[in-house]
Design a protein around this motif. Structure first.
Motif, PDB file in Angstrom:
ATOM      1  N   MET A   1     -36.048 122.868  -9.826  1.00 34.10           N
ATOM      2  CA  MET A   1     -34.898 122.172  -9.260  1.00 34.10           C
ATOM      3  C   MET A   1     -35.382 121.199  -8.194  1.00 34.10           C
ATOM      4  N   GLU A   2     -34.767 120.030  -8.164  1.00 39.30           N
ATOM      5  CA  GLU A   2     -35.095 119.018  -7.161  1.00 39.30           C
ATOM      6  C   GLU A   2     -33.985 118.963  -6.113  1.00 39.30           C
ATOM      7  N   TYR A   3     -34.381 118.880  -4.870  1.00 41.89           N
ATOM      8  CA  TYR A   3     -33.433 118.828  -3.760  1.00 41.89           C
ATOM      9  C   TYR A   3     -33.700 117.561  -2.950  1.00 41.89           C
ATOM     10  N   LYS A   4     -32.621 116.934  -2.477  1.00 45.86           N
ATOM     11  CA  LYS A   4     -32.749 115.726  -1.659  1.00 45.86           C
ATOM     12  C   LYS A   4     -32.312 116.035  -0.232  1.00 45.86           C
ATOM     13  N   VAL A   5     -33.100 115.541   0.716  1.00 44.67           N
ATOM     14  CA  VAL A   5     -32.781 115.677   2.135  1.00 44.67           C
ATOM     15  C   VAL A   5     -32.756 114.267   2.721  1.00 44.67           C
ATOM     16  N   TYR A   6     -31.707 113.966   3.456  1.00 46.90           N
ATOM     17  CA  TYR A   6     -31.536 112.650   4.062  1.00 46.90           C
ATOM     18  C   TYR A   6     -31.740 112.747   5.567  1.00 46.90           C
ATOM     19  N   PHE A   7     -32.556 111.857   6.092  1.00 44.67           N
ATOM     20  CA  PHE A   7     -32.812 111.773   7.524  1.00 44.67           C
ATOM     21  C   PHE A   7     -32.203 110.477   8.032  1.00 44.67           C
TER      22      PHE A   7
END
Length: 71
Positions: A1-7
């Motif tokens: 599974m791929e997860y995206k984190v936004y900064f």
């Protein structure tokens, strides 16, 4: 599974904020981007396990910095 984190940079508070729509509960802030990335690296897997979602195969990071321009 791929997860995206936004900064994103909050100019008013002078902090970086990390958030993810893919990882419920992941909202962190910090004055140093490097330190915040490290916190995300340790916190994301824990939250994923607590949320009983598939383990991490990839963690994508997106960064934005917006600053107000005064005319």
């Amino acid at each position: 599974m791929e997860y995206k984190v936004y900064f994103t940079w909050d100019n008013e508070s002078s902090v970086w904020i990390a958030q993810s729509d893919d990882i419920p509960g992941l909202v962190l802030e910090g004055g140093s981007l490097d330190a915040l990335i490290e916190r995300v690296r340790f916190t994301a897997p824990e939250l994923i396990q607590l949320n009983k979602t598939p383990p991490i195969n990839s963690l994508f990071i997106s960064m934005e910095r917006h600053e107000a321009v005064r005319a």
